[in-house]
Design a protein around this motif. Structure first.
Motif, PDB file in Angstrom:
ATOM      1  N   GLN A 302       0.637  -1.050   0.300  1.00 24.15           N
ATOM      2  CA  GLN A 302       0.033   0.273  -0.131  1.00 24.15           C
ATOM      3  C   GLN A 302       0.758   1.393  -0.308  1.00 24.15           C
ATOM      4  N   THR A 303       1.746   1.223   0.637  1.00 24.95           N
ATOM      5  CA  THR A 303       2.364   2.247   1.252  1.00 24.95           C
ATOM      6  C   THR A 303       3.720   2.386  -0.521  1.00 24.95           C
ATOM      7  N   ALA A 304       4.057   1.687  -0.994  1.00 26.20           N
ATOM      8  CA  ALA A 304       4.976   1.422  -1.686  1.00 26.20           C
ATOM      9  C   ALA A 304       3.800   2.072  -2.914  1.00 26.20           C
ATOM     10  N   LYS A 305       3.244   1.354  -3.515  1.00 22.68           N
ATOM     11  CA  LYS A 305       2.072   2.207  -4.398  1.00 22.68           C
ATOM     12  C   LYS A 305       1.525   3.232  -4.455  1.00 22.68           C
ATOM     13  N   LEU A 306       1.747   3.970  -3.207  1.00 30.06           N
ATOM     14  CA  LEU A 306       1.479   5.242  -2.494  1.00 30.06           C
ATOM     15  C   LEU A 306       2.053   6.162  -3.432  1.00 30.06           C
ATOM     16  N   ALA A 307       3.585   5.670  -3.020  1.00 29.64           N
ATOM     17  CA  ALA A 307       5.196   6.797  -3.161  1.00 29.64           C
ATOM     18  C   ALA A 307       5.129   6.873  -4.857  1.00 29.64           C
ATOM     19  N   ALA A 308       4.946   5.654  -5.608  1.00 34.07           N
ATOM     20  CA  ALA A 308       4.769   5.087  -6.828  1.00 34.07           C
ATOM     21  C   ALA A 308       3.807   6.510  -7.531  1.00 34.07           C
ATOM     22  N   SER A 309       2.691   6.000  -7.256  1.00 31.17           N
ATOM     23  CA  SER A 309       1.683   6.919  -7.705  1.00 31.17           C
ATOM     24  C   SER A 309       1.500   8.475  -7.622  1.00 31.17           C
ATOM     25  N   LEU A 310       2.457   9.305  -5.853  1.00 32.28           N
ATOM     26  CA  LEU A 310       3.197  10.613  -5.960  1.00 32.28           C
ATOM     27  C   LEU A 310       3.925  10.675  -7.293  1.00 32.28           C
ATOM     28  N   VAL A 311       5.084  10.091  -7.624  1.00 30.53           N
ATOM     29  CA  VAL A 311       5.678  10.275  -8.692  1.00 30.53           C
ATOM     30  C   VAL A 311       5.245  10.014 -10.180  1.00 30.53           C
ATOM     31  N   HIS A 312       4.487   9.326  -9.832  1.00 28.61           N
ATOM     32  CA  HIS A 312       3.919   9.096 -11.389  1.00 28.61           C
ATOM     33  C   HIS A 312       3.015  10.237 -11.817  1.00 28.61           C
ATOM     34  N   TYR A 313       2.506  10.925 -10.128  1.00 28.02           N
ATOM     35  CA  TYR A 313       1.395  12.969 -10.764  1.00 28.02           C
ATOM     36  C   TYR A 313       2.819  13.335 -11.243  1.00 28.02           C
ATOM     37  N   VAL A 314       3.908  13.437 -10.637  1.00 23.45           N
ATOM     38  CA  VAL A 314       4.777  14.565 -10.690  1.00 23.45           C
ATOM     39  C   VAL A 314       5.753  14.080 -12.245  1.00 23.45           C
ATOM     40  N   ILE A 315       6.010  13.080 -12.668  1.00 22.83           N
ATOM     41  CA  ILE A 315       6.574  13.042 -13.728  1.00 22.83           C
ATOM     42  C   ILE A 315       5.087  13.346 -14.999  1.00 22.83           C
ATOM     43  N   HIS A 316       3.742  13.385 -14.479  1.00 22.95           N
ATOM     44  CA  HIS A 316       2.698  13.682 -15.766  1.00 22.95           C
ATOM     45  C   HIS A 316       2.725  15.162 -15.669  1.00 22.95           C
ATOM     46  N   LYS A 317       2.633  15.629 -14.231  1.00 24.51           N
ATOM     47  CA  LYS A 317       2.605  16.658 -14.796  1.00 24.51           C
ATOM     48  C   LYS A 317       3.865  17.878 -15.086  1.00 24.51           C
ATOM     49  N   LEU A 318       4.732  17.767 -14.688  1.00 26.22           N
ATOM     50  CA  LEU A 318       6.249  18.437 -15.548  1.00 26.22           C
ATOM     51  C   LEU A 318       6.150  18.900 -15.976  1.00 26.22           C
TER      52      LEU A 318
END
Length: 318
Positions: A302-318
């Motif tokens: 669950q925590t790993a997926k949260l971390a990955a989702s945050l990274v996913h969000y950032v790299i797609h907003k950059l």
């Protein structure tokens, strides 16, 4: 340099599409000593800080050294919506050698500086939060005279503990504050999600003496969105660039059980996403990291997926 290991391609697996529909099909690999040099418009660099020496020194639960690769395994499975001219490059991991945390921090600083020189946006995967000191110093090397780098930390803790007995996961912003003071400059630091039960009165007093901007956890929620946005805008207007660091132990353990210092009293993902949106839209973000994932204590990733989702969000907003 500390133990440096190239990226393990086995960490990047998922559904196969042959159309780069998933990030494991999009990611590229490179050596920190020989960064990729192309004319691509946007290049995002992933670098792991595979160490929990700082957590152990700070009397926390060890296991964060496995965080970077665990995040990669979840990130690779996620859908790819990056533009074709955006590169996502995995540069592997820095590891702590002979318990020499100070050397590791210096090596991270050098590595981040190299990534900036090669026109990439560094995203560092942790690892314990002591990486913030190295990450910040790597970014600072590229400031021009008079420019200011602001720090936005999503965290339950100030991490302003004195490093009298050595650096650890609780000292990075103290180290930065002291070094800024030596240059007759103030640290530009904003902490979001601070908990009174997780920080002593001395830490609050020190934060106020250094003019640290902070929001308590009780006010860092979607119910106070307009207030949070106003405080963020005010802080960002006073700096030229932003370094953002996300400590997963700031989230409620309902979302992030697998961290070094869990608590059910943390903040929720929605307010973090809204804040990241504002930070990225400012155009000032130059570096980001996600820290303190401890797979030993995670539940169903669950925590790993949260971390990955945050990274996913950032790299797609950059």
């Amino acid at each position: 340099m500390s133990n440096y290991k190239l990226a393990n391609k086995e960490n990047w697996k998922g559904r196969s599409s042959e159309k780069e529909l998933y990030l494991h099909e999009k990611v590229q690999f490179s050596n920190i000593y020989e960064p990729v040099t192309t004319s691509e418009n946007t290049r995002i660099a992933l670098l792991g800080y595979s160490s929990d020496e700082g957590v152990e020194r700070n009397l926390g639960r060890v296991g964060a050294a496995m965080g970077p690769d665990t995040i990669r395994k979840q990130l690779g499975k996620m859908a790819n919506h990056l533009k074709s001219n955006t590169q996502l490059i995995d540069f592997g991991n820095l590891e702590c050698k002979d318990e020499n945390l100070e050397k590791l921090q210096a090596d991270l600083s050098s590595s981040v500086s190299t990534l900036i020189e090669n026109r990439t946006i560094p995203i560092v995967l942790g690892g314990s939060h002591d990486l913030a000191y190295g990450h910040y110093n790597g970014l600072v090397t590229h400031l021009k005279s008079g420019e200011k780098l602001g720090i936005i930390n999503f965290d339950a803790h100030f991490d302003l503990r004195a490093n009298t007995n050595g650096n650890n996961s609780g000292t990075p912003f103290y180290q930065i504050a002291v070094e800024q003071e030596a240059k007759n400059e103030d640290i530009k630091y904003m902490a979001l999600g601070i908990r009174k039960d997780a920080n002593t009165k001395e830490l609050f007093d020190f934060a106020e003496s250094k003019k640290v901007n902070y929001l308590l956890q009780e006010h860092f929620s979607i119910n106070y969105l307009e207030h949070v946005q106003l405080r963020l805008i005010q802080f960002m207007e006073d700096v030229d660039y932003i370094y953002t660091t996300i400590d997963l132990d700031g989230f409620s353990s309902a979302f992030a059980p697998g961290v070094s210092a869990p608590s059910p009293m943390g903040f929720f993902p929605d307010i973090v996403i809204e804040s990241l949106k504002l930070i990225i839209e400012s155009g000032k973000l130059v570096g980001l990291d996600v820290v303190e994932l401890n797979p030993n204590y995670d539940i169903d990733d669950q925590t790993a997926k949260l971390a990955a989702s945050l990274v996913h969000y950032v790299i797609h907003k950059l």
